[in-house]
Design a protein around this motif. Structure first.
Motif, PDB file in Angstrom:
ATOM      1  N   GLU A 238       0.827  -1.207   0.000  1.00 58.53           N
ATOM      2  CA  GLU A 238       0.000   0.000   0.000  1.00 58.53           C
ATOM      3  C   GLU A 238       0.865   1.262   0.000  1.00 58.53           C
ATOM      4  OE1 GLU A 238      -4.027   1.685   2.120  1.00 58.53           O
ATOM      5  OE2 GLU A 238      -2.857   0.168   3.168  1.00 58.53           O
ATOM      6  N   ARG A 239       2.000   1.223   0.693  1.00 62.31           N
ATOM      7  CA  ARG A 239       2.905   2.383   0.701  1.00 62.31           C
ATOM      8  C   ARG A 239       3.457   2.665  -0.693  1.00 62.31           C
ATOM      9  NH1 ARG A 239       4.383   0.077   5.628  1.00 62.31           N
ATOM     10  NH2 ARG A 239       6.246  -0.882   4.761  1.00 62.31           N
ATOM     11  N   ILE A 240       3.637   1.616  -1.498  1.00 60.22           N
ATOM     12  CA  ILE A 240       4.127   1.798  -2.872  1.00 60.22           C
ATOM     13  C   ILE A 240       2.966   2.097  -3.813  1.00 60.22           C
ATOM     14  CG2 ILE A 240       5.237   0.655  -4.841  1.00 60.22           C
ATOM     15  CD1 ILE A 240       6.723  -1.087  -2.676  1.00 60.22           C
ATOM     16  N   ASP A 241       1.986   1.201  -3.824  1.00 56.86           N
ATOM     17  CA  ASP A 241       0.921   1.267  -4.826  1.00 56.86           C
ATOM     18  C   ASP A 241      -0.079   2.390  -4.590  1.00 56.86           C
ATOM     19  OD1 ASP A 241       2.167  -0.938  -5.891  1.00 56.86           O
ATOM     20  OD2 ASP A 241       0.367  -2.160  -6.015  1.00 56.86           O
ATOM     21  N   PHE A 242      -0.211   2.860  -3.366  1.00 57.73           N
ATOM     22  CA  PHE A 242      -1.116   3.980  -3.121  1.00 57.73           C
ATOM     23  C   PHE A 242      -0.360   5.239  -2.693  1.00 57.73           C
ATOM     24  CE2 PHE A 242      -3.744   6.545  -0.196  1.00 57.73           C
ATOM     25  CZ  PHE A 242      -4.596   7.078  -1.146  1.00 57.73           C
ATOM     26  N   VAL A 243       0.293   5.192  -1.551  1.00 56.74           N
ATOM     27  CA  VAL A 243       0.886   6.410  -0.988  1.00 56.74           C
ATOM     28  C   VAL A 243       1.938   7.014  -1.922  1.00 56.74           C
ATOM     29  CG1 VAL A 243       2.180   7.373   0.961  1.00 56.74           C
ATOM     30  CG2 VAL A 243       0.398   5.668   1.379  1.00 56.74           C
ATOM     31  N   LEU A 244       2.906   6.222  -2.342  1.00 57.81           N
ATOM     32  CA  LEU A 244       3.961   6.744  -3.215  1.00 57.81           C
ATOM     33  C   LEU A 244       3.387   7.205  -4.553  1.00 57.81           C
ATOM     34  CD1 LEU A 244       6.913   7.362  -3.809  1.00 57.81           C
ATOM     35  CD2 LEU A 244       7.204   4.958  -4.481  1.00 57.81           C
ATOM     36  N   ASN A 245       2.522   6.394  -5.149  1.00 57.31           N
ATOM     37  CA  ASN A 245       1.913   6.783  -6.425  1.00 57.31           C
ATOM     38  C   ASN A 245       1.091   8.057  -6.288  1.00 57.31           C
ATOM     39  OD1 ASN A 245       2.583   5.078  -8.670  1.00 57.31           O
ATOM     40  ND2 ASN A 245       1.631   3.398  -7.559  1.00 57.31           N
ATOM     41  N   ARG A 246       0.316   8.160  -5.220  1.00 57.19           N
ATOM     42  CA  ARG A 246      -0.498   9.365  -5.000  1.00 57.19           C
ATOM     43  C   ARG A 246       0.391  10.596  -4.853  1.00 57.19           C
ATOM     44  NH1 ARG A 246      -2.504   9.500   0.718  1.00 57.19           N
ATOM     45  NH2 ARG A 246      -0.336  10.162   0.913  1.00 57.19           N
ATOM     46  N   ASP A 247       1.444  10.462  -4.051  1.00 57.90           N
ATOM     47  CA  ASP A 247       2.325  11.604  -3.804  1.00 57.90           C
ATOM     48  C   ASP A 247       3.083  12.016  -5.065  1.00 57.90           C
ATOM     49  OD1 ASP A 247       1.381  11.422  -1.221  1.00 57.90           O
ATOM     50  OD2 ASP A 247       3.269  10.684  -0.367  1.00 57.90           O
ATOM     51  N   LEU A 248       3.532  11.043  -5.857  1.00 56.74           N
ATOM     52  CA  LEU A 248       4.226  11.367  -7.105  1.00 56.74           C
ATOM     53  C   LEU A 248       3.272  12.017  -8.106  1.00 56.74           C
ATOM     54  CD1 LEU A 248       6.475   8.197  -7.516  1.00 56.74           C
ATOM     55  CD2 LEU A 248       7.256  10.529  -7.011  1.00 56.74           C
ATOM     56  N   ALA A 249       2.043  11.518  -8.188  1.00 51.05           N
ATOM     57  CA  ALA A 249       1.061  12.111  -9.101  1.00 51.05           C
ATOM     58  C   ALA A 249       0.744  13.546  -8.676  1.00 51.05           C
ATOM     59  CB  ALA A 249      -0.210  11.266  -9.144  1.00 51.05           C
ATOM     60  N   ALA A 250       0.606  13.772  -7.380  1.00 47.05           N
ATOM     61  CA  ALA A 250       0.335  15.129  -6.889  1.00 47.05           C
ATOM     62  C   ALA A 250       1.501  16.056  -7.227  1.00 47.05           C
ATOM     63  CB  ALA A 250       0.075  15.104  -5.385  1.00 47.05           C
ATOM     64  N   ARG A 251       2.717  15.549  -7.104  1.00 46.63           N
ATOM     65  CA  ARG A 251       3.891  16.359  -7.454  1.00 46.63           C
ATOM     66  C   ARG A 251       3.894  16.671  -8.949  1.00 46.63           C
ATOM     67  NH1 ARG A 251       9.246  18.065  -6.100  1.00 46.63           N
ATOM     68  NH2 ARG A 251       9.712  19.362  -7.911  1.00 46.63           N
ATOM     69  N   ALA A 252       3.593  15.665  -9.774  1.00 48.88           N
ATOM     70  CA  ALA A 252       3.544  15.889 -11.224  1.00 48.88           C
ATOM     71  C   ALA A 252       2.509  16.959 -11.559  1.00 48.88           C
ATOM     72  CB  ALA A 252       3.235  14.586 -11.954  1.00 48.88           C
ATOM     73  N   ARG A 253       1.365  16.898 -10.903  1.00 46.83           N
ATOM     74  CA  ARG A 253       0.316  17.901 -11.140  1.00 46.83           C
ATOM     75  C   ARG A 253       0.788  19.275 -10.684  1.00 46.83           C
ATOM     76  NH1 ARG A 253      -1.879  20.665 -13.790  1.00 46.83           N
ATOM     77  NH2 ARG A 253      -3.885  21.624 -13.374  1.00 46.83           N
ATOM     78  N   ALA A 254       1.434  19.342  -9.521  1.00 49.40           N
ATOM     79  CA  ALA A 254       1.946  20.620  -9.014  1.00 49.40           C
ATOM     80  C   ALA A 254       3.011  21.197  -9.949  1.00 49.40           C
ATOM     81  CB  ALA A 254       2.517  20.441  -7.606  1.00 49.40           C
ATOM     82  N   ASP A 255       3.758  20.322 -10.619  1.00 47.25           N
ATOM     83  CA  ASP A 255       4.773  20.764 -11.582  1.00 47.25           C
ATOM     84  C   ASP A 255       4.151  21.260 -12.882  1.00 47.25           C
ATOM     85  OD1 ASP A 255       6.812  20.159  -9.820  1.00 47.25           O
ATOM     86  OD2 ASP A 255       7.338  18.258 -10.788  1.00 47.25           O
ATOM     87  N   GLY A 256       2.857  21.014 -13.064  1.00 46.72           N
ATOM     88  CA  GLY A 256       2.173  21.512 -14.250  1.00 46.72           C
ATOM     89  C   GLY A 256       1.792  20.468 -15.276  1.00 46.72           C
ATOM     90  N   ALA A 257       1.999  19.183 -14.977  1.00 49.91           N
ATOM     91  CA  ALA A 257       1.559  18.146 -15.918  1.00 49.91           C
ATOM     92  C   ALA A 257       0.057  18.293 -16.124  1.00 49.91           C
ATOM     93  CB  ALA A 257       1.882  16.755 -15.389  1.00 49.91           C
ATOM     94  N   GLU A 258      -0.375  18.192 -17.373  1.00 56.72           N
ATOM     95  CA  GLU A 258      -1.798  18.348 -17.678  1.00 56.72           C
ATOM     96  C   GLU A 258      -2.515  17.024 -17.876  1.00 56.72           C
ATOM     97  OE1 GLU A 258      -2.376  21.054 -20.922  1.00 56.72           O
ATOM     98  OE2 GLU A 258      -1.618  22.749 -19.763  1.00 56.72           O
ATOM     99  N   THR A 259      -1.752  15.992 -18.212  1.00 61.93           N
ATOM    100  CA  THR A 259      -2.345  14.681 -18.477  1.00 61.93           C
ATOM    101  C   THR A 259      -1.690  13.643 -17.592  1.00 61.93           C
ATOM    102  OG1 THR A 259      -2.761  15.262 -20.789  1.00 61.93           O
ATOM    103  CG2 THR A 259      -2.739  12.911 -20.251  1.00 61.93           C
TER     104      THR A 259
END
Length: 171
Positions: free
Chosen positions: A94-115
Motif C-alpha cells: 500500500e505504501r508503494i501502490d497507493f501512498v507513493l503513487n499518489r504523492d508522485l502524481a500530486a507532485r507531477a500535477r503541481a509541476d504543471g503536468a496536464e495529463t
C-alpha cells in the motif's frame, strides 16, 4: 516543442512496454524516466527524441526534490506498482501502490503536468474487500480529484509476460 512525457515504473512489465513503444515511435518526443536503478534502454527510433533518465534509490525523494518531476503541460505516465510478495506485506504494498503513487502524481500535477496516464487494475474499487483492488481503487479516486486536464486510467486484467529490463525487488 515535442510532447513531453515522464514515465515512472519503466522497469516493470507495463511501464517497460510503454517506454519501449515510446522509444520506437517515429515522432519526436521528449522523454524522462524516474527509476530506482540505472537501466540501459534501446536508442530512440527518432534521432531527435530525447531521453532523460533520473535515478533515485528512494523514489519518494522525488516528491520534495527541487527538480521538476514532470514538465509543465506534459504527460505523466504512472506504471509504478508492486506485489504483496515483493513488498513483503499488504501494508508495504500500500505504501508503494497507493501512498507513493499518489504523492508522485500530486507532485507531477503541481509541476504543471496536464495529463496523467495511470496503469491501475481491472476490478479496481476503493470499496473492495480485496486489498489489492481496494488500493488500486483508492489511487484512482485520488488521481481523479487532482485536477489534471486529462485523466486516462488503464485497467488491464492479468499481466503476463517478461519484464523488459532487469529489475530489483520492489522494496
Amino acid at each position: 516543442m515535442p510532447p513531453q512525457i515522464t514515465v515512472v515504473g519503466s522497469t516493470g512489465l507495463v511501464g517497460g512496454a510503454a517506454l519501449s513503444a515510446l522509444l520506437a515511435s517515429p515522432s519526436q518526443l521528449s522523454l524522462a524516466t524516474l527509476t530506482r536503478l540505472a537501466v540501459s534502454t534501446p536508442a530512440p527510433a527518432n534521432p531527435t527524441t530525447t531521453l532523460t533518465p533520473r535515478v533515485l534509490p528512494d523514489l519518494g525523494d522525488a516528491v520534495g526534490a527541487p527538480e521538476k518531476l514532470a514538465a509543465p503541460g506534459g504527460t505523466y505516465l504512472c506504471a509504478l506498482g508492486s506485489t504483496r510478495a515483493a513488498a513483503g506485506s499488504l501494508a508495504a504494498q500500500e505504501r508503494i501502490d497507493f501512498v507513493l503513487n499518489r504523492d508522485l502524481a500530486a507532485r507531477a500535477r503541481a509541476d504543471g503536468a496536464e495529463t496523467i496516464v495511470l496503469v491501475s487494475s481491472g476490478g479496481a474499487d476503493s470499496g473492495s474487500y480485496s486489498g489489492y483492488l481496494r488500493i488500486k481503487g483508492q489511487l484512482e479516486d485520488a488521481v481523479c480529484g487532482m485536477g489534471f486536464r486529462r485523466t486516462v486510467i488503464l485497467r488491464p486484467g492479468v499481466l503476463l509476460g517478461r519484464w523488459v529490463w532487469r529489475r530489483s525487488r520492489a522494496r
